[in-house]
Design a protein around this motif. Structure first.
Motif, PDB file in Angstrom:
ATOM      1  N   CYS A  66       0.714  -1.245  -0.020  1.00  0.00           N
ATOM      2  CA  CYS A  66       0.142   0.042  -0.035  1.00  0.00           C
ATOM      3  C   CYS A  66       0.984   1.088   0.106  1.00  0.00           C
ATOM      4  CB  CYS A  66      -0.948   0.157   1.241  1.00  0.00           C
ATOM      5  SG  CYS A  66      -2.421  -0.882   1.114  1.00  0.00           S
ATOM      6  N   VAL A  67       1.871   1.245   0.728  1.00  0.00           N
ATOM      7  CA  VAL A  67       2.803   2.185   0.837  1.00  0.00           C
ATOM      8  C   VAL A  67       3.259   2.749  -0.839  1.00  0.00           C
ATOM      9  CG1 VAL A  67       5.324   3.238   1.535  1.00  0.00           C
ATOM     10  CG2 VAL A  67       3.758   1.680   3.015  1.00  0.00           C
ATOM     11  N   ASN A  68       3.506   1.900  -1.737  1.00  0.00           N
ATOM     12  CA  ASN A  68       3.706   2.730  -2.934  1.00  0.00           C
ATOM     13  C   ASN A  68       2.673   2.286  -4.029  1.00  0.00           C
ATOM     14  OD1 ASN A  68       4.251  -0.069  -3.559  1.00  0.00           O
ATOM     15  ND2 ASN A  68       6.360  -0.097  -4.382  1.00  0.00           N
ATOM     16  N   ARG A  69       1.569   2.021  -3.529  1.00  0.00           N
ATOM     17  CA  ARG A  69       0.459   1.993  -4.241  1.00  0.00           C
ATOM     18  C   ARG A  69       0.517   0.788  -5.091  1.00  0.00           C
ATOM     19  NH1 ARG A  69      -4.151   4.614  -2.735  1.00  0.00           N
ATOM     20  NH2 ARG A  69      -5.368   5.423  -4.125  1.00  0.00           N
ATOM     21  N   LEU A  70       1.025  -0.309  -4.789  1.00  0.00           N
ATOM     22  CA  LEU A  70       0.837  -1.630  -5.636  1.00  0.00           C
ATOM     23  C   LEU A  70      -0.455  -2.101  -5.292  1.00  0.00           C
ATOM     24  CD1 LEU A  70       4.270  -3.185  -5.340  1.00  0.00           C
ATOM     25  CD2 LEU A  70       3.225  -2.148  -7.467  1.00  0.00           C
ATOM     26  N   ARG A  96       6.183   7.155  -5.798  1.00  0.00           N
ATOM     27  CA  ARG A  96       6.583   5.877  -6.109  1.00  0.00           C
ATOM     28  C   ARG A  96       8.028   5.987  -6.678  1.00  0.00           C
ATOM     29  NH1 ARG A  96       1.860   3.755  -9.894  1.00  0.00           N
ATOM     30  NH2 ARG A  96       0.928   2.564  -8.165  1.00  0.00           N
ATOM     31  N   ARG A  97       8.514   6.926  -7.068  1.00  0.00           N
ATOM     32  CA  ARG A  97      10.027   7.017  -7.501  1.00  0.00           C
ATOM     33  C   ARG A  97      10.671   7.268  -6.175  1.00  0.00           C
ATOM     34  NH1 ARG A  97       8.533   9.917 -12.234  1.00  0.00           N
ATOM     35  NH2 ARG A  97       8.469  11.923 -11.171  1.00  0.00           N
ATOM     36  N   GLU A  98      10.297   7.745  -5.138  1.00  0.00           N
ATOM     37  CA  GLU A  98      10.922   7.724  -3.837  1.00  0.00           C
ATOM     38  C   GLU A  98      10.855   6.595  -2.929  1.00  0.00           C
ATOM     39  OE1 GLU A  98       9.120  11.168  -1.769  1.00  0.00           O
ATOM     40  OE2 GLU A  98       9.904  12.544  -3.050  1.00  0.00           O
ATOM     41  N   VAL A  99      10.308   5.704  -3.386  1.00  0.00           N
ATOM     42  CA  VAL A  99      10.075   4.450  -2.783  1.00  0.00           C
ATOM     43  C   VAL A  99      10.428   3.195  -3.465  1.00  0.00           C
ATOM     44  CG1 VAL A  99       8.442   2.929  -1.249  1.00  0.00           C
ATOM     45  CG2 VAL A  99       7.936   5.406  -1.451  1.00  0.00           C
ATOM     46  N   GLY A 100      11.591   2.577  -3.112  1.00  0.00           N
ATOM     47  CA  GLY A 100      12.116   1.278  -3.519  1.00  0.00           C
ATOM     48  C   GLY A 100      11.616   0.093  -3.111  1.00  0.00           C
ATOM     49  N   MET A 101      11.634  -0.844  -3.766  1.00  0.00           N
ATOM     50  CA  MET A 101      10.970  -2.039  -3.149  1.00  0.00           C
ATOM     51  C   MET A 101      11.673  -3.190  -3.620  1.00  0.00           C
ATOM     52  SD  MET A 101       6.916  -3.033  -2.407  1.00  0.00           S
ATOM     53  CE  MET A 101       6.729  -4.569  -1.957  1.00  0.00           C
ATOM     54  N   VAL A 102      12.120  -4.282  -2.595  1.00  0.00           N
ATOM     55  CA  VAL A 102      12.600  -5.372  -3.033  1.00  0.00           C
ATOM     56  C   VAL A 102      11.821  -6.512  -2.497  1.00  0.00           C
ATOM     57  CG1 VAL A 102      14.670  -6.849  -2.247  1.00  0.00           C
ATOM     58  CG2 VAL A 102      14.941  -4.300  -2.668  1.00  0.00           C
TER      59      VAL A 102
END
Ligand code: ADP
Ligand code: MG
Length: 260
Positions: A66-70, A96-102
């Motif tokens: 939810c944090v990057n709106r996936l 979204r560009r400010e939030v990286g996800m792994v």
């Protein structure tokens, strides 16, 4: 009275606490009729490292997605650096560009080299010149200690190396926040440490991080806060040492006893 006065002076000089990097305010989410997130209230401050744990199916992945709106929530508010996620799509792209996800399953592009994987988003999403994106990629691959693998394809790397590429790729967008969803769960045991070491280094540089993991040693060493979820709720959120030595809720005690 004197000590009271010094106290006041110190308080007055202390800069106002920065706005949370991430804030959940009474967030609810449903998948159809299934209530997956229930009244989530949580603030992550800049530079804070938060570990999220809890049984499978408790809503951990949904929470961080939810944090990057996936994923979209339906009730309450999520703010990332003060921007509410129901804002205009242009704002959400910026968030979204400010939030990286792994992710657990690396999700590298199999037909691109390690270097191309890393340079892709900066070139296409950010408009960075290819040369510049590749320079940045080389620097970040060196940082995750895998500079010599830049021209290989993902299938030629070990799982631990692939996950470090995924971390470098996320960092290539210069994120202010990193989200990790069980980043070591798909790895052979001997590769877990190299990935946790990479994450620990990132944490020591002050990156704001939410990490879903059951690696309790990592949580104890690195986390400022541990969040325990069960059945879509944040059951407990607090100091790691307190959580591990004296969890306040029966559900947390049961969860921890099963990990040992
Ligand atoms: P966790 O990461 O803690 O294992 P998830 O957030 O993945 O939990 O899932 C929480 C619950 O929501 C689970 O019961 C799961 O089956 C369900 N769920 C997850 N994604 C979806 C989806 N896209 N549609 C319907 N149900 C889902
Ligand atoms: Mg999950």
């Amino acid at each position: 009275p004197l000590s009271h006065r010094t106290e006041t002076v110190r308080d007055a000089r202390r800069p106002p606490r920065a706005a949370p990097a991430i804030e959940f305010a009474g967030v609810h989410k449903w998948y159809g009729a299934f209530h997956v997130l229930r009244d989530i209230r949580l603030a992550v401050h800049p530079g804070e490292r938060v570990v999220v744990c809890g049984p499978s199916g408790s809503g951990k992945s949904t929470l961080i997605r939810c944090v990057n709106r996936l994923e979209e929530h339906q009730k309450g508010a999520i703010r990332v650096h003060g921007v509410e996620l129901s804002a205009s799509s242009r704002e959400i792209d910026r968030v979204r560009r400010e939030v990286g996800m792994v992710f657990q399953q690396f999700n590298l592009f199999p037909h691109l080299t390690v270097l191309q994987n890393c340079a892709l988003a900066p070139v296409w999403a950010e408009g960075v010149k290819r040369r510049e994106a590749e320079d940045r990629a080389h620097a970040l691959l060196a940082k995750v200690k895998i500079a010599d693998q830049a021209h290989k394809y993902p299938s030629e790397l070990s799982g631990g190396q692939q996950q470090r590429v995924a971390i470098a790729r996320a960092l290539c967008m210069n994120p202010k926040i990193m989200l990790f969803d069980e980043p070591t769960s798909a790895l052979d045991p001997e590769m877990v440490k190299e990935v946790l070491d990479t994450m620990t280094a990132l944490a020591s540089e002050g990156m704001t991080m939410i990490v879903v993991t059951h690696e309790m040693g990592f949580a104890r060493r690195v986390a400022d806060k541990v969040v325990f979820m069960d059945n879509g709720e944040v059951v407990e959120a607090g100091d790691p040492e307190e959580f591990f030595t004296a969890p306040r809720h029966e559900r947390a005690r049961q969860f921890l006893s099963r990990l040992l």
